[in-house]
Scaffold this active site. Sequence first.
Site, short mmCIF file in Angstrom:
data_model
loop_
_atom_site.label_atom_id
_atom_site.label_comp_id
_atom_site.label_asym_id
_atom_site.label_seq_id
_atom_site.Cartn_x
_atom_site.Cartn_y
_atom_site.Cartn_z
N SER A 145 -37.42 -31.87 -101.05
CA SER A 145 -38.14 -31.81 -102.33
C SER A 145 -37.18 -31.93 -103.52
O SER A 145 -37.60 -31.78 -104.66
CB SER A 145 -38.95 -30.51 -102.42
OG SER A 145 -38.12 -29.39 -102.20
N ASN A 204 -39.50 -18.60 -100.16
CA ASN A 204 -40.92 -18.52 -100.52
C ASN A 204 -41.13 -17.74 -101.82
O ASN A 204 -41.91 -18.16 -102.68
CB ASN A 204 -41.73 -17.88 -99.38
CG ASN A 204 -41.68 -18.72 -98.12
OD1 ASN A 204 -41.16 -19.84 -98.14
ND2 ASN A 204 -42.19 -18.20 -97.02
N THR A 226 -74.87 -39.69 -133.10
CA THR A 226 -75.28 -39.14 -131.80
C THR A 226 -75.71 -40.36 -131.00
O THR A 226 -76.25 -41.31 -131.58
CB THR A 226 -76.45 -38.13 -131.92
OG1 THR A 226 -77.57 -38.80 -132.44
CG2 THR A 226 -76.11 -36.94 -132.81
N HIS A 227 -75.45 -40.32 -129.71
CA HIS A 227 -75.71 -41.49 -128.83
C HIS A 227 -75.00 -42.74 -129.35
O HIS A 227 -75.46 -43.86 -129.12
CB HIS A 227 -77.21 -41.77 -128.71
CG HIS A 227 -78.04 -40.56 -128.43
ND1 HIS A 227 -78.32 -40.13 -127.16
CD2 HIS A 227 -78.59 -39.64 -129.26
CE1 HIS A 227 -79.05 -39.02 -127.22
NE2 HIS A 227 -79.21 -38.70 -128.49
N SER A 269 -50.56 -59.36 -128.87
CA SER A 269 -50.92 -60.07 -127.65
C SER A 269 -49.95 -61.22 -127.48
O SER A 269 -49.50 -61.81 -128.46
CB SER A 269 -52.35 -60.59 -127.78
OG SER A 269 -52.53 -61.72 -126.95
N LYS A 312 -53.96 -60.58 -132.81
CA LYS A 312 -54.30 -59.28 -132.21
C LYS A 312 -53.39 -58.14 -132.66
O LYS A 312 -52.21 -58.30 -132.86
CB LYS A 312 -54.24 -59.37 -130.68
CG LYS A 312 -55.37 -60.14 -130.05
CD LYS A 312 -56.74 -59.54 -130.28
CE LYS A 312 -57.00 -58.32 -129.43
NZ LYS A 312 -57.12 -58.64 -128.00
N ASN A 369 -53.36 -54.34 -131.14
CA ASN A 369 -54.05 -53.54 -130.13
C ASN A 369 -53.68 -52.07 -130.18
O ASN A 369 -52.50 -51.73 -130.33
CB ASN A 369 -53.73 -54.09 -128.74
CG ASN A 369 -54.24 -55.50 -128.54
OD1 ASN A 369 -55.24 -55.90 -129.16
ND2 ASN A 369 -53.55 -56.28 -127.72
N GLU A 416 -55.33 -46.30 -125.77
CA GLU A 416 -55.88 -46.74 -124.48
C GLU A 416 -55.10 -46.11 -123.32
O GLU A 416 -55.69 -45.68 -122.33
CB GLU A 416 -55.83 -48.27 -124.38
CG GLU A 416 -56.83 -48.93 -125.31
CD GLU A 416 -56.61 -50.43 -125.40
OE1 GLU A 416 -57.44 -51.18 -124.90
OE2 GLU A 416 -55.61 -50.85 -125.99
N TYR A 453 -47.35 -18.45 -97.05
CA TYR A 453 -46.80 -19.74 -97.47
C TYR A 453 -47.06 -20.81 -96.41
O TYR A 453 -46.94 -20.55 -95.21
CB TYR A 453 -45.28 -19.61 -97.72
CG TYR A 453 -44.63 -20.95 -98.05
CD1 TYR A 453 -44.61 -21.42 -99.36
CD2 TYR A 453 -44.05 -21.74 -97.05
CE1 TYR A 453 -44.04 -22.65 -99.65
CE2 TYR A 453 -43.48 -22.97 -97.34
CZ TYR A 453 -43.48 -23.42 -98.65
OH TYR A 453 -42.91 -24.62 -98.95
N GLN A 467 -45.53 -27.24 -101.12
CA GLN A 467 -44.45 -27.98 -101.78
C GLN A 467 -45.02 -29.10 -102.66
O GLN A 467 -44.39 -29.56 -103.60
CB GLN A 467 -43.50 -28.55 -100.72
CG GLN A 467 -42.35 -29.36 -101.27
CD GLN A 467 -41.27 -29.58 -100.23
OE1 GLN A 467 -40.54 -28.66 -99.91
NE2 GLN A 467 -41.17 -30.79 -99.70
N LYS A 488 -45.57 -29.06 -106.92
CA LYS A 488 -44.67 -29.38 -108.04
C LYS A 488 -44.90 -30.77 -108.61
O LYS A 488 -44.98 -30.92 -109.84
CB LYS A 488 -43.21 -29.19 -107.59
CG LYS A 488 -42.85 -27.70 -107.55
CD LYS A 488 -41.53 -27.41 -106.92
CE LYS A 488 -41.60 -27.45 -105.41
NZ LYS A 488 -42.57 -26.47 -104.82
N1 ARG Z 1 -39.11 -26.66 -101.18
C1 ARG Z 1 -40.00 -25.63 -100.80
C2 ARG Z 1 -41.27 -25.67 -101.67
O1 ARG Z 1 -41.21 -26.30 -102.67
C3 ARG Z 1 -39.35 -24.29 -100.96
C4 ARG Z 1 -39.90 -23.23 -100.07
C5 ARG Z 1 -39.53 -23.50 -98.66
N2 ARG Z 1 -39.98 -22.46 -97.78
C6 ARG Z 1 -40.13 -22.65 -96.48
N3 ARG Z 1 -40.55 -21.64 -95.80
N4 ARG Z 1 -39.86 -23.78 -95.90
O2 ARG Z 1 -42.28 -25.10 -101.38
#
Ligand code: ARG
Length: 461
Positions: A23, A110, A155-156, A278, A284, A286, A291, A318, A323, A326
């Site tokens: 990750s 974790n 409205t509408h 354009s 044009k 734009n 958008e 967990y 993962q 993120k």
């Molecule tokens: N890279 C992992 C995550 O983003 C970190 C936690 C990993 N924990 C594990 N038990 N493998 O969730």
Amino acid sequence: MPQLWQGRSSKTVDSRVNDFNSSIRFDARMIEQDIRGSMVHSAMLGKQGIIAPQDVDDIHKGLQSILEDLHSGALEIDPAAEDVHTFVEQTLTARVGDAGKRLHTGRSRNDQVALDIRLYLRDAAARLTGQITELIAVLCDQAEQGAGYVMPGYTHLQRAQPVSFGHHLMAYAWMLLRDKGRLQDAVQRMDAECPLGSGALAGTTYGLDRFYTAEKLGFAAPCANSIDGVSDRDFCIELCSAIATCMMHLSRLSEEIILWCSWEFKFVELDDAFTTGSSIMPQKKNPDVTELIRGKTGRVYGDLNTLLVMMKGLPLAYDKDMQEDKEAIFDAVDTLALCLRTITPMLATMTPLPENMRRAAAKGFINATDCADYLTKKGMPFRDAYKCTGTMVAACLRAGKTLEELTLEEFKQYSDLFEQDVYDAIDLTHCCQGRSSYGGPTKESVLYQISAVKEKLAQDR
Ligand code: ARG
């Protein structure tokens, strides 16, 4: 770098699994938060006598040097590392030896990752609220200038009743103020409970002082349930939902600007610096920025959906699925930041075209309600007044006229109640200014709204 967790396994992990698992690509951005968490965790371990003062010292110096080298560019994050937590710990151990190996005592990745994301999002949300404040200020400035510009309210998407441009813009200021509140609410709950010290899921046998780490890291308290501590991602979902709502508002505003700068409306002119041309049509201009914002709103909804679906079937505590949190929440944060960064100066440099707004307001019979209200105030029941005005509108449409173009004699053909003062009553500025109920479109109301919004912004500082 070898894995930190090569515990019972006798084989090295297949490189494809390593790549799949890694990750670092997207969690590297949390490195400062990871280091901060480790500083506080190790200080607590020292304070509790779990590791020696010398180890704490070595860990702190080592982490500090990592931070400095990252800033100076002397240290680069290894893209082959498994994740940011592994990278920091291994780099630290390479620099300070055994002390580095003691850092992870009483901790799991974790609880570490649950902490890092919170710390990262707390700062990211603060940056977003700052950007939203800037946008609100620009809306207030434009609204102040346009407080007396009469335009058709819709409205509408049909011309409905007269409002002012300022009033219309202030509607967005109120939406954004709520967005800011939603972000702050999410952060407040995120900052309430610190997951650090939850361990892998079941706490630890070490005598950790979780209240100390929680306080040092800016949380109100440690979380009371270690399983909840490592398995909770509500804070990502809440924040993402607040971001998605804000994107929805920006998208509606964008949609209106797209309409307003079309030839069909021409209520505003965007600055050349915020439009594109354009490659084939030389005439044009734009509104690409708006958008793109409209388009990117869909992807942020996707981020929210990713988080909700990712969590829905996970057994406690967990699971590696988490993962995936993120990329989704970081994308949402980045996308909103990018949109705010662009829409704010675009709005600040936008020129309203009040003559065109007024011209549009003069067509479409948006003073028909005022004409009916005129009759009602003279004693006709509103339903009859409504019917009578409807008949007049239909006749005007057939004759290619507007209501104000009728002569008094023509007015009187519909009702004896019409007098000379009807012209005042259906005059557009008068219609807008006459809507003096609280929260209405008058100039005074717009100025009041601006000061009320600014007061709320000032309270936040
Ligand atoms: N890279 C992992 C995550 O983003 C970190 C936690 C990993 N924990 C594990 N038990 N493998 O969730």
